[in-house]
Design an enzyme around this catalytic site. Structure first.
Site, mmCIF file in Angstrom:
data_model
loop_
_atom_site.group_PDB
_atom_site.id
_atom_site.type_symbol
_atom_site.label_atom_id
_atom_site.label_comp_id
_atom_site.label_asym_id
_atom_site.label_seq_id
_atom_site.Cartn_x
_atom_site.Cartn_y
_atom_site.Cartn_z
ATOM 1 N N HIS A 172 0.847 -1.203 0.000
ATOM 2 C CA HIS A 172 0.000 0.000 0.000
ATOM 3 C C HIS A 172 0.876 1.243 0.000
ATOM 4 C CE1 HIS A 172 -3.156 2.831 0.800
ATOM 5 N NE2 HIS A 172 -4.050 1.865 0.639
ATOM 6 N N GLU A 185 -12.225 -7.938 1.281
ATOM 7 C CA GLU A 185 -12.946 -7.520 2.472
ATOM 8 C C GLU A 185 -13.139 -6.019 2.323
ATOM 9 O OE1 GLU A 185 -10.937 -7.349 6.360
ATOM 10 O OE2 GLU A 185 -12.442 -5.775 6.296
ATOM 11 N N CYS A 221 -12.346 -1.887 10.229
ATOM 12 C CA CYS A 221 -13.470 -2.371 9.422
ATOM 13 C C CYS A 221 -14.612 -2.851 10.317
ATOM 14 C CB CYS A 221 -13.003 -3.471 8.490
ATOM 15 S SG CYS A 221 -11.862 -4.596 9.263
#
Ligand code: NAP
Length: 487
Positions: A145, A224, A261
């Protein structure tokens, strides 16, 4: 050959070698990865701290979780029963004769993993997706990332050291950095890629899923994505415990500035004086929470935009915000409320606002609360707060919640995900692209395997897991009975 071809050809060559490794060899490699990460702890944690604004204690905890995940998978593959070996021996006297059939799980091949911004260790370069894919026997290509590129490269450096000392193929794990829509998309589309792991936004996960399904040979993408993790607050517990629940939920909503999350983004309850007390207490708690910097400017911009859009919806009422105004890139902890009738007419209220924000939905009665629950899309978690009497009186609500999410929690907060065999960190779409699987815990390995049946093979031609004398000493289903001994 372009760069992606070279990377994926190397990943394929590494897979052909690594898939022959025994459980003991893979376990040794996974433990070496954990050791190298542990050895680099200080540098890793400090670099992640500079890149992500996450505090050192949190990063230290996350790094420990990451090495524990690697060790969990090492133990799993060393023990070996995870391959789900099943054997049905031949019966020549049956009409027609019954063949000898033996099944086990085998790795699918090179897997591409997208690191998540909000977990620079546990859901990134050497995180759960990578650990579970390596445990399965698949090689891995990591798309790091960009929000923690240095940390990602350093973790990859630790993996490379483990590759050298464990003697696994040089390209068993590879690392690339770059834009998701160019580099990431090309990796997903490459014909040699066999599976994809992703944690992040709905738009990112859905884009990659669509690309994978448009390939000549579609492949699974385990993404996800978004979840607002609805919490049902039942009446008796609100009457007895409103202040305590408000305290624990204010902490959960703002934990890590809401960048989890499993953040509880929606609180549902039937109107009552106790609910009013709860909302007042929750508001007071939120006012005391200090704004903090978010992971990166993009996430901060996305939270600010999402919060602004939420608060201008018709019928919404702001309950409380932090008493301190946020500085640059800091998130503004916020609670709002809306009547269920209005909630039901506006799909905007069901969207994830990723950050320290939660919406209280005030229902007229239990039937309306059930309507609200039924209107929600798939979730990672759903929680019920209730006394024993509450739970007995509301089994219909709990039955509804069970259809909604991968994990249903009683009298706790949804933030915090145990890494263990029984964990389900997944849920129906759009929480994930495939609600049959989990991305946390040992069964996450099941995403990177497929069952293969060997029919009519002689004993010495079979994989060890399926041989008559059970050399791996694993649990197997032999002629419909669980057995560990030889046949
Ligand atoms: P993201 O934007 O989905 O990015 C995750 C990874 O996917 C990055 O490597 C990114 O590449 C890549 N990517 C994104 N869109 C893509 C596309 N269309 N095609 C190919 N690759 C793509 O997630 P994020 O950066 O972590 O955070 C952005 C937002 O996602 C947050 O504001 C939040 O709303 C949400 N989020 C949700 C969760 C959750 O668990 N529910 C977790 C984290 C974030 P780049 O390097 O080019 O960006």
């Amino acid at each position: 050959m372009n760069d992606m071809d070279i990377i994926m050809q190397n990943a394929r060559a590494a897979f052909d070698s690594y898939k022959t490794f025994s459980g003991i060899q893979k376990a040794s490699f996974l433990r070496k990865v954990a050791e190298e990460i542990e050895a680099a702890r200080e540098t890793l944690v400090n670099t992640a701290n500079e890149e992500t604004n996450l505090p050192l204690p949190r990063l230290n905890g996350e790094l420990t979780r990451t090495t524990n995940q690697l060790k969990l998978f090492a133990n799993l593959v060393e023990e070996g029963s995870w391959v789900e070996a099943a054997i049905d021996t031949a019966d020549k006297n049956r009409t027609p004769p019954k063949p000898d059939t033996r099944k086990m799980l085998l790795p699918v091949g090179p897997v591409v993993v997208f690191g998540a911004s909000n977990f620079p260790f546990a859901f990134s370069t050497a995180g759960g997706d990578t650990a579970s894919a390596l445990a399965s026997g698949s090689s891995v290509v990591i798309k790091g990332h960009s929000a923690h590129a240095k940390t990602s490269a350093l973790v990859f450096g630790a993996i490379q050291k483990a590759i050298e000392s464990a003697g696994v193929h040089k390209y068993t794990v590879q690392h690339v950095l770059g834009s998701g829509s160019t580099v990431g998309a090309a990796l997903v589309q490459h014909p040699l890629t066999a599976g994809v792991g992703f944690t992040g936004s709905f738009s990112g996960g859905k884009a990659l899923w669509d690309l994978a399904n448009k390939r000549e040979r579609p492949i699974p993408v385990f993404a996800e994505m978004s979840s607002i993790n609805p919490v049902v607050l039942l009446e008796d517990t609100l009457q007895k415990n409103a202040a305590a629940i408000a305290k624990s939920y204010a902490a959960s909503i703002t934990l890590g500035m809401g960048q989890f999350c499993t953040n509880p983004g929606l609180l549902l309850a039937v109107k009552s004086n106790a609910l009013n007390d709860f909302i007042v207490s929750l508001g007071k708690e939120i006012e005391q929470v200090l704004p903090q910097k978010m992971l990166h400017s993009g996430i901060h911009a996305s939270y600010s935009k999402g919060l602004e859009a939420a608060l201008i919806q018709k019928g919404i009422e702001k309950v409380a915000q932090s008493e301190k105004q946020p500085a640059v890139e800091e998130a503004f902890p916020t609670i709002a409320k809306v009547a269920a009738g209005i909630f039901m007419t506006n799909p905007h209220f069901r969207e994830e606002v990723f950050g320290p924000y939660s919406l209280v939905v005030v229902c007229d009665d239990k039937n309306q609360l059930k309507e609200v629950l039924s209107s929600l899309q798939g979730q990672l978690t759903t929680t019920v707060m209730g006394t024993d009497d509450d739970i007995r009186d509301n089994s219909d609500i709990i039955a509804l919640q069970t259809t909604l999410a991968g994990r249903i929690i009683l009298n706790d907060v949804p933030t915090g995900v145990e890494v263990c065999a029984s964990m389900v960190h997944g849920g129906p779409f759009p929480a994930t692209t495939d609600g049959r699987y989990t991305s946390v815990g040992s069964t996450a390995i099941k995403r990177w395997v497929r069952p293969v049946c060997f029919q009519g093979f002689k004993d010495d031609m079979l994989p060890d897991a399926l041989k008559d004398n059970n050399p791996l000493n694993i649990w197997r289903i032999v002629n419909n009975e669980w057995k560990k001994g030889s046949i």
